[in-house]
Design an enzyme around this catalytic site. Structure first.
Site, PDB file in Angstrom:
ATOM      1  N   THR A   4      -9.952  -3.272 -51.409  1.00  0.00           N
ATOM      2  CA  THR A   4     -10.146  -2.203 -50.427  1.00  0.00           C
ATOM      3  C   THR A   4     -11.302  -1.325 -50.853  1.00  0.00           C
ATOM      4  OG1 THR A   4      -9.207  -0.269 -49.335  1.00  0.00           O
ATOM      5  CG2 THR A   4      -8.378  -0.754 -51.546  1.00  0.00           C
ATOM      6  N   THR A  59      -7.348   0.474 -45.547  1.00  0.00           N
ATOM      7  CA  THR A  59      -6.991  -0.944 -45.487  1.00  0.00           C
ATOM      8  C   THR A  59      -5.735  -1.205 -46.302  1.00  0.00           C
ATOM      9  OG1 THR A  59      -9.261  -1.621 -45.151  1.00  0.00           O
ATOM     10  CG2 THR A  59      -7.863  -3.214 -46.248  1.00  0.00           C
ATOM     11  N   VAL A  65     -18.344  -7.055 -39.184  1.00  0.00           N
ATOM     12  CA  VAL A  65     -17.174  -7.605 -39.863  1.00  0.00           C
ATOM     13  C   VAL A  65     -17.252  -7.193 -41.319  1.00  0.00           C
ATOM     14  CG1 VAL A  65     -15.955  -9.711 -40.543  1.00  0.00           C
ATOM     15  CG2 VAL A  65     -17.039  -9.595 -38.306  1.00  0.00           C
ATOM     16  N   GLY A  66     -16.138  -6.746 -41.880  1.00  0.00           N
ATOM     17  CA  GLY A  66     -16.118  -6.322 -43.280  1.00  0.00           C
ATOM     18  C   GLY A  66     -15.554  -7.396 -44.198  1.00  0.00           C
ATOM     19  N   ASP A  67     -15.359  -7.015 -45.435  1.00  0.00           N
ATOM     20  CA  ASP A  67     -14.873  -7.956 -46.458  1.00  0.00           C
ATOM     21  C   ASP A  67     -13.440  -8.424 -46.208  1.00  0.00           C
ATOM     22  OD1 ASP A  67     -14.107  -5.238 -46.984  1.00  0.00           O
ATOM     23  OD2 ASP A  67     -13.364  -5.900 -48.932  1.00  0.00           O
ATOM     24  N   GLY A 126     -16.717  -2.158 -47.676  1.00  0.00           N
ATOM     25  CA  GLY A 126     -16.729  -3.611 -47.556  1.00  0.00           C
ATOM     26  C   GLY A 126     -18.050  -4.303 -47.833  1.00  0.00           C
TER      27      GLY A 126
HETATM   28  N1  ASP Z   1     -12.920  -2.903 -46.865  1.00  0.00           N
HETATM   29  C1  ASP Z   1     -12.698  -2.433 -45.534  1.00  0.00           C
HETATM   30  C2  ASP Z   1     -13.911  -2.705 -44.685  1.00  0.00           C
HETATM   31  O1  ASP Z   1     -15.018  -2.550 -45.173  1.00  0.00           O
HETATM   32  C3  ASP Z   1     -12.405  -0.968 -45.469  1.00  0.00           C
HETATM   33  C4  ASP Z   1     -11.319  -0.497 -46.372  1.00  0.00           C
HETATM   34  O2  ASP Z   1     -10.983  -1.125 -47.359  1.00  0.00           O
HETATM   35  O3  ASP Z   1     -10.753   0.576 -46.062  1.00  0.00           O
HETATM   36  O4  ASP Z   1     -13.749  -2.995 -43.518  1.00  0.00           O
END
Ligand code: ASP
Length: 326
Positions: free
Chosen positions: A246, A195, A224-226, A249
Site C-alpha cells: 500500500t 488500500t 491504474v495503480g500497483d 502506487g
Molecule cells: N497503492 C494504491 C494506488 O496507488 C493506493 C494505496 O495504497 O492507498 O492505487
C-alpha cells in the site's frame, strides 16, 4: 504442519495520533479486528491461505472507512472505480481487475478471473461484463457513497489535483508543492492511503496474497495503480513469501516492490525480515512512500513501512496485534 499466520493492512500514509479522535481510532481498530478474526477462523479450521486472504479482504472492503469496496474514493466524474488482485503462492496463479464499478467485493471478482478465465487482468467494461456473467454481488451507487469521500472529491476537483486518499484534509506543505513540480506531479503527496490487503500462510504451508483499492480521488485518464498489478502491489510464491503493498502506487510499480521482496529472498538467500528491510530501503531510495505486509512459509510475518503510519494487524499462534502509528 506449518505455522498458520495472517497479516492485514488498511493503507499507509500520514496517520498521526494528533489528528485522530478516540472514537475514530476505535472504529478503525474494530474494522481491522473483524477482518483478522474472519481470516483467522478460516486458517484455524484448516482452510486455505487463498480462502483466508479473499474473505479477509472482503471484510475490509465491506468496512466503510477504508479506500476499497464500500469506502472507495471518487473519480473525477464522481464514480467509484476499483482495482484488486489476488495470487496463489502454491501455483503462481493470479487474477486481477481494474476499473470495476458497483461490484460489492472486487477481490472476489479478481479470484474469479484467476479461476474461470485463461487471463490474469481484466479491465473496465470487459471486467464489468465478466462480473455480470459471473453473477457476483453488485451494489447501487448509494452503497459506495460516503460524505467524507465526496467532500474529498469536491476539494480535489477545486484544487485540480489527483489525490491518494485523505490528503485533501491537510494543508499543502512545502514538500507537497515541491512534489507537484517533479515528474510525478499529477499526484499530491500522499497523506494517508486506504488500500486494503491480506497475506496468509495456511496449515500446509501454502501462501496467498490479496490487495484491493478504490485508487485515487479525482483520478482521470484511466490511471491504474500497483494494486491491480501482480508483482508490483501483490505477489505470492510458496518458496519465498506472500506480499501485499500500500502506498504511492507509481513507485511500487517502478520498484516492482511485492516481487522485489520475494526476489531478494530467492536470489540472495536471505530471510523474510532482511529482504523486507532491503525492499523498503529501495522503495525509499526511489522516492516511494508506503509499506507492505508479508509472510513466509514458516509463518513469519513482517509489516514494514516508511510513512508515518499504516493501519495494520497480524495474528500467529504466539502473537496478535493491531497497530496504526509508527
Ligand atoms: N497503492 C494504491 C494506488 O496507488 C493506493 C494505496 O495504497 O492507498 O492505487
Amino acid at each position: 504442519m506449518s505455522k498458520i499466520a495472517l497479516a492485514i493492512h488498511g493503507g499507509a500514509g500520514t496517520i498521526l495520533r494528533s489528528t485522530m479522535t478516540p472514537e475514530l481510532e476505535r472504529e478503525y481498530r474494530a474494522g481491522l479486528e473483524t477482518a483478522l478474526n474472519t481470516g483467522w477462523q478460516i486458517l484455524e479450521s484448516g482452510g486455505s491461505a487463498l480462502d483466508a486472504v479473499e474473505q479477509t479482504v472482503c471484510s475490509l472492503e465491506d468496512f466503510h472507512l477504508f479506500n476499497a469496496g464500500r469506502g472507495s474514493v471518487f473519480t473525477h466524474d464522481g464514480k467509484n472505480e476499483m482495482d484488486a488482485s489476488i495470487m496463489d503462492g502454491r501455483t503462481l496463479d493470479a487474477g486481477a481487475i481494474a476499473f470495476v464499478r458497483n461490484v460489492k467485493n472486487p477481490i472476489t471478482l479478481a479470484r474469479l478471473v484467476m479461476e474461470k478465465t485463461p487471463h490474469i487482468l481484466l479491465a473496465a467494461d470487459g471486467a464489468n461484463q465478466f462480473a455480470k456473467e459471473m453473477a457476483v454481488d453488485f451494489a447501487p451507487d448509494e452503497y459506495f457513497f460516503t460524505e467524507h469521500r465526496w467532500q474529498q472529491l469536491l476539494k480535489a476537483r477545486e484544487e485540480g489535483i489527483v489525490q491518494l486518499d485523505h490528503a485533501a484534509e491537510e494543508q499543502e506543505s512545502v514538500e507537497d508543492a515541491e512534489q507537484k513540480r517533479n515528474p510525478k506531479s499529477k499526484i499530491q503527496n500522499p497523506k494517508s492511503l486506504g488500500t486494503v490487503g491480506a497475506v496468509a500462510c495456511d496449515a500446509v504451508g501454502n501462501l496467498a496474497a490479496a490487495t484491493s483499492t478504490g485508487g485515487m480521488t479525482n483520478k482521470k485518464f484511466g490511471r491504474v495503480g500497483d494494486t491491480a498489478l501482480i508483482g508490483a502491489g501483490t505477489y505470492a510464491e510458496n518458496a519465498t513469501c506472500a506480499v501485499s503493498c500500500t502506498g504511492h502506487g507509481e513507485f511500487f510499480m517502478m520498484g516492482v516492490t511485492a516481487y522485489d521482496v520475494a526476489a531478494r529472498m530467492k536470489y540472495r538467500g536471505i530471510d523474510l525480515s532482511t529482504a523486507a528491510k532491503q525492499a523498503i530501503e529501495h522503495l525509499t531510495d526511489i522516492g516511494g512512500e508506503g509499506g507492505f505486509i508479508a509472510v513466509d512459509g514458516s509463518g513469519n510475518v513482517v509489516l514494514p513501512f516508511n510513512s508515518d503510519g499504516m493501519y495494520r494487524g497480524h495474528r500467529t499462534a504466539d502473537s496478535s496485534e493491531i497497530e496504526i502509528y509508527r
